[in-house]
Design an enzyme around this catalytic site. Structure first.
Site, mmCIF file in Angstrom:
data_model
loop_
_atom_site.group_PDB
_atom_site.id
_atom_site.type_symbol
_atom_site.label_atom_id
_atom_site.label_comp_id
_atom_site.label_asym_id
_atom_site.label_seq_id
_atom_site.Cartn_x
_atom_site.Cartn_y
_atom_site.Cartn_z
ATOM 1 N N ARG A 202 0.807 -1.207 0.000
ATOM 2 C CA ARG A 202 0.000 0.000 0.000
ATOM 3 C C ARG A 202 0.846 1.266 0.000
ATOM 4 O O ARG A 202 0.621 2.179 -0.796
ATOM 5 C CB ARG A 202 -0.935 -0.028 1.200
ATOM 6 C CG ARG A 202 -1.829 -1.258 1.187
ATOM 7 C CD ARG A 202 -1.984 -1.795 2.576
ATOM 8 N NE ARG A 202 -2.517 -0.761 3.405
ATOM 9 C CZ ARG A 202 -3.808 -0.479 3.457
ATOM 10 N NH1 ARG A 202 -4.663 -1.220 2.817
ATOM 11 N NH2 ARG A 202 -4.239 0.501 4.185
ATOM 12 N N THR A 203 1.851 1.325 0.890
ATOM 13 C CA THR A 203 2.670 2.544 0.962
ATOM 14 C C THR A 203 3.425 2.739 -0.347
ATOM 15 O O THR A 203 3.501 3.848 -0.887
ATOM 16 C CB THR A 203 3.661 2.444 2.145
ATOM 17 O OG1 THR A 203 2.912 2.264 3.347
ATOM 18 C CG2 THR A 203 4.496 3.705 2.277
ATOM 19 N N LYS B 111 23.482 -9.885 -2.068
ATOM 20 C CA LYS B 111 24.854 -10.366 -2.294
ATOM 21 C C LYS B 111 25.830 -9.717 -1.308
ATOM 22 O O LYS B 111 27.036 -9.838 -1.444
ATOM 23 C CB LYS B 111 25.285 -10.045 -3.729
ATOM 24 C CG LYS B 111 24.370 -10.642 -4.791
ATOM 25 C CD LYS B 111 24.764 -10.131 -6.168
ATOM 26 C CE LYS B 111 23.708 -10.531 -7.197
ATOM 27 N NZ LYS B 111 23.920 -9.830 -8.474
ATOM 28 N N ARG C 245 11.982 2.478 2.651
ATOM 29 C CA ARG C 245 11.499 1.714 3.802
ATOM 30 C C ARG C 245 12.589 0.723 4.169
ATOM 31 O O ARG C 245 13.149 0.058 3.304
ATOM 32 C CB ARG C 245 10.208 0.970 3.470
ATOM 33 C CG ARG C 245 9.867 -0.063 4.559
ATOM 34 C CD ARG C 245 8.461 -0.554 4.496
ATOM 35 N NE ARG C 245 7.534 0.512 4.828
ATOM 36 C CZ ARG C 245 6.231 0.321 4.969
ATOM 37 N NH1 ARG C 245 5.704 -0.868 4.793
ATOM 38 N NH2 ARG C 245 5.438 1.313 5.277
ATOM 39 N N HIS D 44 6.879 6.373 10.878
ATOM 40 C CA HIS D 44 6.255 6.263 9.551
ATOM 41 C C HIS D 44 5.546 7.597 9.332
ATOM 42 O O HIS D 44 4.326 7.703 9.452
ATOM 43 C CB HIS D 44 5.262 5.092 9.557
ATOM 44 C CG HIS D 44 4.752 4.701 8.201
ATOM 45 N ND1 HIS D 44 5.011 5.432 7.061
ATOM 46 C CD2 HIS D 44 3.990 3.648 7.788
ATOM 47 C CE1 HIS D 44 4.439 4.849 6.012
ATOM 48 N NE2 HIS D 44 3.806 3.758 6.434
#
Length: 308
Positions: free
Chosen positions: A59-60, A87, A109, A137
């Site tokens: 959603r974000t 990696k 994020r 957030h």
């Protein structure tokens, strides 16, 4: 033109009330834009934005991408699952490689608290924190406050209860900062095992009884039970949680007033709230989603205007 006091949006605790007011005024304008037949504006035609998501998000991520495209920015998206991070590449190397492609802004994020702040000190781009661990957030808190302002005419003087897993929630912390900055009164409600020890030092009262919390509040923000972050059992089971802290239509109807029901999503229907609450007239969950695009457009636009 008015401008933000910051060059990055790292968390609510780094901005001030004037910044929030400016973001809301700008979002008002963009909300009108996204409800037009032609939903795009050419404001950021010369800006390139990288979305870097080291944690799953539907959603974000979609909300940010849509906001960026509505502003006509060039967008590149990066998911760590398919990346060189697997990696062993470091965060700064990953981002610097992306910036070498002449990117102006990074929306990130990350599972580590403080990752966005760390990045802002080490790379040359505007950084937007789209959630860092269980820390902050900021755009979610802004869209939540914006939705309250839209529904109730303002945030100052309103009583807001945040219900659920406060311990693991970046939404709760950002909301507490944003609501208090705008003059709202905040309480939290949930199992004691999901309350951080420092919570009262933020000027927030803890209420363990859901009914009492709902009788007190104007707005109830029902947080998702974050099963993916619960490394051991903080409550006996989901059913028991739902019985004590789940919001049902019966409870809603038993209150002597109408309250506004919010949820940052995704909803576990039947756990935090029942379907008939989620889909009721008192729920503003879909308004939150729509407002999320307008708020993210405002944040990106205002930060982009500071890029020299």
């Amino acid at each position: 033109m008015k401008e933000l006091s910051v060059n990055h949006l790292l968390g609510i605790k780094y901005i001030n009330k004037q910044d929030i007011d400016l973001i809301f005024e700008t979002a008002d304008h963009f909300k009108e834009v996204i409800n037009r037949p032609i939903k795009k504006v050419p404001s950021l035609r010369d800006i390139t934005i990288a979305n870097i998501f080291f944690e799953n998000s539907t959603r974000t991520k979609l909300s940010f991408e849509l906001a960026q495209k509505r502003l006509s920015a060039d967008v590149i998206s990066f998911s760590s699952a398919q990346s060189s991070v697997k990696k062993g590449e470091t965060l700064i190397d990953t981002v610097n490689n992306i910036l070498a492609m002449k990117v102006d802004m990074v929306v990130m994020r990350h599972s580590n608290p403080g990752a966005a702040y760390f990045l802002s000190k080490n790379v040359d781009a505007a950084i937007v924190n789209a959630g860092d661990g269980a820390h902050e957030h900021p755009t979610q808190a802004l869209l939540d406050s914006y939705t309250i302002r839209e529904k109730l005419g303002g945030v100052a003087g309103k009583k807001v209860v945040i219900v659920g897993d406060i311990l693991h929630s970046r939404v709760a912390l950002s909301n507490i900062f944003a609501l208090q900055m705008q003059g709202a009164e905040v309480r939290v409600c949930g199992p004691n095992t999901l309350m951080p020890k420092y919570i009262e030092s933020l000027g927030v009262k803890v209420e363990n009884n859901l009914i009492k919390a709902l009788e007190w509040c104007d707005v109830a923000n029902m947080l998702r039970v974050q099963n993916e972050r619960l490394d051991f059992s903080y409550f006996p089971n989901t059913r028991e949680y739902a019985q004590q802290f789940g919001l049902t239509k019966d409870i809603l109807d038993s209150l002597n007033k109408e309250i506004v029901v919010m949820h940052p999503g995704p909803i576990n229907r039947g756990v935090e709230i029942t379907s008939d609450v989620a889909d009721s007239q008192q729920s503003v969950i879909l308004d939150q989603v729509e407002n999320g695009v307008a708020i993210r457009m405002a944040v990106i636009y205002l930060l982009a205007s500071k890029i020299k």
